[in-house]
Design a protein around this motif. Structure first.
Motif, PDB file in Angstrom:
ATOM      1  N   GLU A  15      -1.942   6.809  -1.747  1.00 20.76           N
ATOM      2  CA  GLU A  15      -3.324   6.866  -2.209  1.00 20.76           C
ATOM      3  C   GLU A  15      -4.155   5.648  -1.805  1.00 20.76           C
ATOM      4  O   GLU A  15      -5.375   5.711  -1.796  1.00 20.76           O
ATOM      5  CB  GLU A  15      -3.373   7.064  -3.720  1.00 20.76           C
ATOM      6  N   THR A  16      -3.514   4.543  -1.466  1.00 14.82           N
ATOM      7  CA  THR A  16      -4.276   3.363  -1.057  1.00 14.82           C
ATOM      8  C   THR A  16      -4.207   3.126   0.440  1.00 14.82           C
ATOM      9  O   THR A  16      -4.981   2.347   0.974  1.00 14.82           O
ATOM     10  CB  THR A  16      -3.769   2.098  -1.784  1.00 14.82           C
ATOM     11  N   ASP A  17      -3.295   3.793   1.138  1.00 16.65           N
ATOM     12  CA  ASP A  17      -3.133   3.586   2.573  1.00 16.65           C
ATOM     13  C   ASP A  17      -3.564   4.803   3.386  1.00 16.65           C
ATOM     14  O   ASP A  17      -3.965   4.666   4.537  1.00 16.65           O
ATOM     15  CB  ASP A  17      -1.669   3.247   2.887  1.00 16.65           C
ATOM     16  N   GLN A  64       0.851  -1.175   0.000  1.00 18.30           N
ATOM     17  CA  GLN A  64       0.000   0.000   0.000  1.00 18.30           C
ATOM     18  C   GLN A  64       0.891   1.230   0.000  1.00 18.30           C
ATOM     19  O   GLN A  64       2.040   1.172   0.371  1.00 18.30           O
ATOM     20  CB  GLN A  64      -0.938  -0.002   1.207  1.00 18.30           C
ATOM     21  N   TRP A  65       0.363   2.362  -0.454  1.00 25.24           N
ATOM     22  CA  TRP A  65       1.124   3.600  -0.520  1.00 25.24           C
ATOM     23  C   TRP A  65       0.154   4.746  -0.277  1.00 25.24           C
ATOM     24  O   TRP A  65      -1.002   4.515   0.072  1.00 25.24           O
ATOM     25  CB  TRP A  65       1.882   3.728  -1.837  1.00 25.24           C
ATOM     26  N   VAL A  83      -5.697   7.895   4.872  1.00 27.91           N
ATOM     27  CA  VAL A  83      -7.097   8.164   5.163  1.00 27.91           C
ATOM     28  C   VAL A  83      -7.202   9.636   5.543  1.00 27.91           C
ATOM     29  O   VAL A  83      -6.604  10.071   6.525  1.00 27.91           O
ATOM     30  CB  VAL A  83      -7.605   7.281   6.331  1.00 27.91           C
TER      31      VAL A  83
END
Length: 148
Positions: free
Chosen positions: A131-133, A128-129, A135
């Motif tokens: 944009e996906t990790d 994950q990075w 919040v």
């Protein structure tokens, strides 16, 4: 010089000092290198702050068993060698090297230090990075007032 300044549940702060002051520091095999793993209680990467003096070099080839490396150059100029190929590096350059890449580095300046950061992490482990990790919270940002 590389002492932990502040450790809390969700963060650790370390003030290693100016890169230009690293010349007499020895951590590992080379002078001018400060590792941050222990100082910051890092659990997923190794990070080092580096100062290579004018004409200085890493006097050995190396590679890694599991970690890829990311070199981020902040000041100065040099050459990095990967698998026999030489590449110019300077302020703003970034170079990723796979674990099996045979590497060495030198400062090509006669008068200016080469400042750089090296980040090591297990190759192919990033799941994950940003944009996906990340919040984004609905909480508004508030800053303490600073006296002028």
């Amino acid at each position: 010089m590389n002492a932990v300044e502040l450790k809390q549940a969700n963060y650790t702060v370390n003030h290693a000092g100016a890169f230009s002051d690293f010349g007499n520091v020895t951590e590992g095999k080379l002078k001018g290198k400060i590792f941050l793993k222990a100082a910051l209680s890092l659990t997923s990467m190794e990070v080092s702050l580096n100062n290579l003096p004018p004409g200085g070099e890493v006097p050995f080839y190396h590679k890694h068993l599991e970690n890829e490396e990311l070199y981020i150059f902040l000041k100065g100029q040099g050459r990095i060698q990967v698998d026999g190929e030489e590449l110019d590096v300077f302020e703003g350059s970034s170079v990723r090297i796979a674990r099996d890449g045979t590497r060495a580095l030198r400062n090509t300046s006669a008068s200016e230090d080469l400042h750089f950061i090296v980040v090591q992490a297990k190759e192919n482990s990033l799941a994950q990075w940003a944009e996906t990790d990340g919040v984004i919270l609905e909480q508004p940002v508030a800053w303490e007032k600073v006296a002028e």
